[in-house]
Design an enzyme around this catalytic site. Structure first.
Site, short mmCIF file in Angstrom:
data_model
loop_
_atom_site.label_atom_id
_atom_site.label_comp_id
_atom_site.label_asym_id
_atom_site.label_seq_id
_atom_site.Cartn_x
_atom_site.Cartn_y
_atom_site.Cartn_z
N THR A 164 0.87 -1.19 0.00
CA THR A 164 0.00 0.00 0.00
C THR A 164 0.90 1.23 0.00
O THR A 164 1.36 1.67 -1.04
CB THR A 164 -0.98 0.00 1.19
OG1 THR A 164 -0.26 -0.26 2.40
CG2 THR A 164 -2.05 -1.07 1.01
N LYS B 81 4.34 -7.01 3.94
CA LYS B 81 4.07 -5.62 3.61
C LYS B 81 3.74 -4.90 4.90
O LYS B 81 3.29 -5.48 5.88
CB LYS B 81 2.93 -5.50 2.59
CG LYS B 81 1.55 -5.91 3.06
CD LYS B 81 0.77 -4.90 3.82
CE LYS B 81 0.69 -3.58 3.10
NZ LYS B 81 -0.04 -2.56 3.97
N THR C 165 1.86 -9.18 11.90
CA THR C 165 2.18 -7.88 11.32
C THR C 165 1.10 -7.57 10.30
O THR C 165 0.15 -8.33 10.16
CB THR C 165 3.57 -7.89 10.68
OG1 THR C 165 3.91 -6.55 10.34
CG2 THR C 165 3.61 -8.73 9.43
N GLU D 129 6.49 4.73 7.21
CA GLU D 129 6.08 5.89 6.42
C GLU D 129 6.93 7.11 6.81
O GLU D 129 6.94 7.54 7.96
CB GLU D 129 4.60 6.16 6.63
CG GLU D 129 3.74 5.11 5.95
CD GLU D 129 2.28 5.13 6.35
OE1 GLU D 129 1.47 4.54 5.62
OE2 GLU D 129 1.95 5.71 7.40
N ASN E 77 -0.14 10.48 5.99
CA ASN E 77 -1.37 10.08 6.66
C ASN E 77 -2.40 11.20 6.72
O ASN E 77 -3.58 10.95 6.98
CB ASN E 77 -1.04 9.56 8.06
CG ASN E 77 -0.42 8.18 7.99
OD1 ASN E 77 -1.10 7.19 7.75
ND2 ASN E 77 0.89 8.12 8.16
N SER F 14 -7.21 10.41 0.07
CA SER F 14 -7.46 11.24 -1.12
C SER F 14 -6.79 10.67 -2.34
O SER F 14 -5.98 9.76 -2.27
CB SER F 14 -6.95 12.65 -0.84
OG SER F 14 -5.57 12.63 -0.58
#
Length: 410
Positions: free
Chosen positions: A158, A184, A195, A282, A405, A410
Site C-alpha cells: 500500500t 508488507k 504484522t 512511512e 497520513n 485522497s
C-alpha cells in the site's frame, strides 16, 4: 499518492528459489491504485498444511474473520490477497465480499471455499467490490506458473516504498528444505499477534498443528517486536504454508528434534521481514534497534522497549539527530514496569550517555551526535534489576509521516 523510496531500502534483492507445490500470479484490477498490481493469487498443487496468527484488535477485518474460521481445517489450496482496501468495518457487505471472493477462487481452482485463505489491506470502512475479481481470478489461476516472489510482494503493497522478500534453507532430518517469505507494512504498524501482512511458504513436510506452534512462537521476537506508529492494524495476518514437496516423513510433533534448524531458520526469516517493515516506515529515514537488559523479566523488558520505541518524543529526537537521552528516561519511567532510576544506564550506539541515575561523567555530546547521524541506530537501556531482556525495532518520526497520513484517503 507516490512515496519516495526509503533510504533504508535494500540495494539488491535475494535470489528467491522456487518452492515445490506452489504457483502464483498477480494482476492490476484498480481496487484503489491506478496502473499497479494489487491482487495476488497463490495456488497449492496439493492441500498444504497451514498455520496463522492474526490481529487481536477488537475490530478485525472480514478477511481475518474468514481465515480464523477456516484455520482449524488445517489445509489450504489457495491464497487471495488484495491491496488498496482492507475490507474492515464493512459489516455484512464485508462478510459477503469474502464469501464471494473465496467462491470465485474455488470455482477457478476446483477446491472448496473453506480451503481458500484471504487477506486485504488498505483503507478501512470502504466496502470491497469483490465483483472486480470475477474473471480475473480465473485468468490468474490459468497463468499461475512462475514464482516471482518480489512481484508477489509488490502486489500486496500500500504505502510501502519497496517490496519485502527473504529466503532461508534448513536441514530437516537430513533433507534440505526451503522457506520463502514476503511481507508488507509501512504504517498502522504496532503488531499484536502478527504484522500487517506476511505470507511464508516452505516445502517441508510439517503438520498443521506443528506449524501453528512454530509460528506462534516466532512472532513474539519478530513481527510482535516492531512498531512504526503504535497503531495496531485491523488486518494483521501472518500465514505459514507447508507444501511437503521436499519429501520425507511428515513431522507431527512440535518437540521433534529434527525441527531445530528449521525453527531457527523460521525465526531468522521472520525477524528479517519484520525489520524490513520497520525500515519502510512511512516517512522513515532512520532504523532504530531498542535493546533493554537487566529487567525483572523478558516480558517487562519488552514492555519497556516498546514504550521507548513508541514514544513520539524519542522518535522525533532520532529524526532530528538529537541525542536527547532524557526522552529515553521518560519512556522508561512511564512504562509502568519495575525500574530504579538510580540503577539506570543508557547507551546510544557504544556511547554511554547516562549511568547510575545521572549523565555519564565522561559523556561526549559530539560522540553521541555522531551515533545519531547514522542510518541505523542502536539504543540500549540497562535497568540493573535482573536478567530480563528484549529487542524491538522501530524508525524515526518525520514530517513525511504526517503528510502521508494527512491525505491517505485522497
Amino acid at each position: 499518492m507516490s512515496h519516495t523510496l526509503s533510504p533504508l531500502a535494500p540495494k539488491t534483492y535475494p535470489d528467491m528459489p522456487s518452492i515445490g507445490g506452489v504457483r502464483f500470479a498477480t494482476a492490476a484490477v484498480g481496487i484503489k491504485y491506478a496502473e499497479r498490481t494489487d491482487v495476488l493469487l497463490m495456488l497449492f498443487d496439493a492441500p498444504a498444511a497451514v498455520a496463522g496468527v492474526f490481529t487481536r484488535s477488537r475490530c478485525p477485518s472480514a478477511a481475518v474473520d474468514w481465515c480464523r474460521a477456516n484455520l482449524p481445517g488445517g489445509t489450504a489450496r489457495a491464497l487471495l490477497v488484495n491491496s488498496g482496501n482492507a475490507n474492515a468495518f464493512t459489516g455484512r457487505k464485508g462478510a459477503e465480499a469474502t464469501a464471494l471472493s473465496a467462491r470465485y477462487v474455488a470455482e477457478a481452482t476446483g477446491c472448496a471455499p473453506q480451503e481458500v485463505f484471504l487477506a486485504s489491506t488498505g483503507v478501512i470502512g470502504e466496502p470491497l467490490d469483490a465483483h472486480k475479481f470475477d474473471g480475473v481470478v480465473q485468468r490468474l489461476a490459468e497463468e499461475a506458473r512462475e514464482q516471482d516472489w518480489v512481484a508477489a510482494a509488490r502486489a500486496i503493497m500500500t504505502t510501502d516504498t519497496f517490496p519485502k522478500a527473504a529466503t532461508r534453507t534448513a536441514d530437516l532430518g537430513g533433507r534440505t528444505v526451503t522457506l520463502n517469505g514476503i511481507a508488507k507494512g509501512a504504517g498502522m504498524v504496532a503488531p499484536d499477534m502478527a504484522t500487517m501482512l506476511s505470507f511464508l511458504v516452505t516445502d517441508a513436510p510439517i503438520a498443521a498443528p506443528v506449524l501453528q506452534a512454530l509460528l506462534s512462537e516466532v512472532v513474539e521476537t519478530s513481527y510482535n517486536a516492531i512498531t512504526i506508529d503504535g497503531d495496531t492494524s485491523t488486518s494483521d495476518t501472518v500465514l505459514l504454508f507447508a507444501t511437503g514437496a521436499a519429501g520425507g516423513t511428515s513431522i507431527e510433533r512440535a518437540d521433534d528434534p529434527r525441527l531445530g534448524a528449521f525453527r531457527a531458520a523460521l525465526a531468522d526469516l521472520t525477524r528479517e521481514l519484520a525489520q524490513w517493515v520497520a525500515k519502510d516506515g512511512e516517512g522513515a529515514r532512520k532504523f532504530v534497534e531498542v535493546r533493554v537488559t537487566g529487567a525483572e523479566s523478558d516480558a517487562s523488558a519488552k514492555r519497556i522497549a516498546l514504550s521507548i520505541a513508541n514514544s513520539p518524543l524519542v522518535k522525533t529526537a532520532v529524526a532530528g539527530e538529537d541525542a536527547n537521552w532524557g526522552r529515553v528516561v521518560m519512556a522508561v519511567g512511564k512504562a509502568g514496569e519495575p525500574a530504579d532510576r538510580d540503577r539506570l544506564a543508557i547507551w546510544f550506539g557504544d556511547v554511554r550517555v547516562a549511568v547510575a541515575g545521572e549523565r555519564d561523567p565522561d559523556y561526549s555530546e559530539t560522540a553521541a551526535t555522531e551515533v545519531m547521524r547514522r542510518d541505523e541506530i542502536p539504543l540500549t537501556v540497562d535497568l540493573g534489576l535482573g536478567d530480563g531482556q528484549a529487542r524491538v525495532w522501530t524508525c524515526d518520526l518525520t514530517k513525511e509521516y504526517v503528510a502521508i497520513n494527512g491525505d491517505y484517503r485522497s
